[in-house]
Design a protein around this motif. Structure first.
Motif, PDB file in Angstrom:
ATOM      1  N   UNK A  72       0.831  -1.209   0.000  1.00 51.65           N
ATOM      2  CA  UNK A  72       0.000   0.000   0.000  1.00 51.65           C
ATOM      3  C   UNK A  72       0.862   1.253   0.000  1.00 51.65           C
ATOM      4  N   UNK A  73       1.852   1.280   0.867  1.00 52.14           N
ATOM      5  CA  UNK A  73       2.733   2.452   0.943  1.00 52.14           C
ATOM      6  C   UNK A  73       3.576   2.582  -0.323  1.00 52.14           C
ATOM      7  N   UNK A  74       4.003   1.452  -0.897  1.00 57.07           N
ATOM      8  CA  UNK A  74       4.764   1.496  -2.149  1.00 57.07           C
ATOM      9  C   UNK A  74       3.963   2.100  -3.278  1.00 57.07           C
ATOM     10  N   UNK A  75       2.677   1.731  -3.362  1.00 53.81           N
ATOM     11  CA  UNK A  75       1.816   2.311  -4.389  1.00 53.81           C
ATOM     12  C   UNK A  75       1.568   3.790  -4.177  1.00 53.81           C
ATOM     13  N   UNK A  76       1.382   4.182  -2.914  1.00 55.65           N
ATOM     14  CA  UNK A  76       1.140   5.593  -2.598  1.00 55.65           C
ATOM     15  C   UNK A  76       2.367   6.444  -2.936  1.00 55.65           C
ATOM     16  N   UNK A  77       3.534   5.993  -2.512  1.00 52.77           N
ATOM     17  CA  UNK A  77       4.766   6.739  -2.804  1.00 52.77           C
ATOM     18  C   UNK A  77       5.020   6.768  -4.307  1.00 52.77           C
ATOM     19  N   UNK A  78       4.796   5.635  -4.981  1.00 57.37           N
ATOM     20  CA  UNK A  78       4.966   5.600  -6.435  1.00 57.37           C
ATOM     21  C   UNK A  78       4.032   6.560  -7.145  1.00 57.37           C
ATOM     22  N   UNK A  79       2.794   6.671  -6.669  1.00 57.69           N
ATOM     23  CA  UNK A  79       1.840   7.611  -7.264  1.00 57.69           C
ATOM     24  C   UNK A  79       2.244   9.062  -7.053  1.00 57.69           C
ATOM     25  N   UNK A  80       2.691   9.390  -5.839  1.00 61.00           N
ATOM     26  CA  UNK A  80       3.145  10.756  -5.572  1.00 61.00           C
ATOM     27  C   UNK A  80       4.337  11.126  -6.453  1.00 61.00           C
ATOM     28  N   UNK A  81       5.309  10.237  -6.535  1.00 60.42           N
ATOM     29  CA  UNK A  81       6.515  10.533  -7.315  1.00 60.42           C
ATOM     30  C   UNK A  81       6.206  10.616  -8.811  1.00 60.42           C
ATOM     31  N   UNK A  82       5.252   9.804  -9.276  1.00 61.19           N
ATOM     32  CA  UNK A  82       4.846   9.887 -10.676  1.00 61.19           C
ATOM     33  C   UNK A  82       4.233  11.252 -10.979  1.00 61.19           C
ATOM     34  N   UNK A  83       3.404  11.749 -10.067  1.00 58.14           N
ATOM     35  CA  UNK A  83       2.780  13.054 -10.284  1.00 58.14           C
ATOM     36  C   UNK A  83       3.823  14.167 -10.273  1.00 58.14           C
ATOM     37  N   UNK A  84       4.822  14.076  -9.409  1.00 58.11           N
ATOM     38  CA  UNK A  84       5.900  15.077  -9.401  1.00 58.11           C
ATOM     39  C   UNK A  84       6.639  15.050 -10.742  1.00 58.11           C
ATOM     40  N   UNK A  85       6.903  13.841 -11.265  1.00 55.45           N
ATOM     41  CA  UNK A  85       7.581  13.731 -12.558  1.00 55.45           C
ATOM     42  C   UNK A  85       6.721  14.310 -13.681  1.00 55.45           C
ATOM     43  N   UNK A  86       5.415  14.075 -13.637  1.00 54.19           N
ATOM     44  CA  UNK A  86       4.524  14.630 -14.659  1.00 54.19           C
ATOM     45  C   UNK A  86       4.522  16.157 -14.597  1.00 54.19           C
ATOM     46  N   UNK A  87       4.528  16.701 -13.392  1.00 55.73           N
ATOM     47  CA  UNK A  87       4.583  18.165 -13.244  1.00 55.73           C
ATOM     48  C   UNK A  87       5.869  18.715 -13.844  1.00 55.73           C
ATOM     49  N   UNK A  88       7.000  18.038 -13.607  1.00 55.91           N
ATOM     50  CA  UNK A  88       8.269  18.484 -14.193  1.00 55.91           C
ATOM     51  C   UNK A  88       8.239  18.401 -15.716  1.00 55.91           C
ATOM     52  N   UNK A  89       7.598  17.371 -16.243  1.00 52.31           N
ATOM     53  CA  UNK A  89       7.485  17.256 -17.707  1.00 52.31           C
ATOM     54  C   UNK A  89       6.629  18.383 -18.272  1.00 52.31           C
ATOM     55  N   UNK A  90       5.548  18.713 -17.585  1.00 56.59           N
ATOM     56  CA  UNK A  90       4.700  19.827 -18.026  1.00 56.59           C
ATOM     57  C   UNK A  90       5.473  21.144 -17.948  1.00 56.59           C
ATOM     58  N   UNK A  91       6.236  21.324 -16.879  1.00 55.32           N
ATOM     59  CA  UNK A  91       7.051  22.543 -16.765  1.00 55.32           C
ATOM     60  C   UNK A  91       8.078  22.645 -17.892  1.00 55.32           C
ATOM     61  N   UNK A  92       8.618  21.496 -18.334  1.00 51.31           N
ATOM     62  CA  UNK A  92       9.588  21.551 -19.431  1.00 51.31           C
ATOM     63  C   UNK A  92       8.926  22.014 -20.725  1.00 51.31           C
ATOM     64  N   UNK A  93       7.663  21.630 -20.935  1.00 54.21           N
ATOM     65  CA  UNK A  93       6.955  22.095 -22.128  1.00 54.21           C
ATOM     66  C   UNK A  93       6.522  23.556 -22.007  1.00 54.21           C
ATOM     67  N   UNK A  94       6.398  24.046 -20.798  1.00 51.91           N
ATOM     68  CA  UNK A  94       5.983  25.430 -20.575  1.00 51.91           C
ATOM     69  C   UNK A  94       7.163  26.335 -20.199  1.00 51.91           C
TER      70      UNK A  94
END
Length: 146
Positions: A77-99
């Motif tokens: 459960x904690x592995x999935x939660x941490x993985x989800x949080x880190x994935x969202x941070x990576x997606x935000x960084x990818x969006x920032x690179x396009x902007x």
């Protein structure tokens, strides 16, 4: 089904990580005129690579893909939660690179420059999966085979 040894998977993972290092240095440092300070694409590429390694590791724990014992105990459960949080941070960084250009972080970027964090994320994720891939167990057949 093709059986690949753990050594070969680790070798391919090592090749991928070395290719990733070359990709980051060549395309985000040398191609952008050796700019280190203020090169947000380089920063985002390195950060998404680190995040991809952590995301794949925690998702491997979440899906019970890896059986490795670590110093810190993380359940599925904690592995999935941490993985989800880190994935969202990576997606935000990818969006920032396009902007990055419209936000005033960098100037003169084309689409090929802005896509580097996305490529480094998926390249690192693929290399990490190859590194964590468990060895296949040999199936034992009993004496009462049909």
């Amino acid at each position: 089904m093709i059986k690949i040894s753990k050594g070969l998977l680790s070798f391919l993972s090592g090749l991928g990580f070395m290719g990733l290092g070359f990709y980051i240095v060549f395309f985000t440092f040398i191609e952008m005129d050796y700019e280190l300070l203020g090169n947000y694409i380089l920063l985002f590429s390195i950060l998404t690579s680190i995040l991809a390694f952590a995301v794949v590791y925690f998702l491997a724990i979440a899906f019970s893909f890896t059986r490795r014992e670590t110093r810190f105990h993380v359940d599925t459960t904690m592995g999935g939660l941490i993985g989800g949080f880190l994935t969202m941070v990576a997606i935000i960084l990818m969006i920032l690179s396009f902007r990055a250009e419209s936000l005033g972080l960098m100037e003169g970027l084309c689409t090929l420059d802005m896509i580097h964090p996305v490529i480094t994320f998926f390249l690192t994720a693929a290399c990490t999966i190859l590194l964590l891939w468990p060895e296949e167990q040999h199936e034992e057949y009993g004496s009462n085979r049909l």
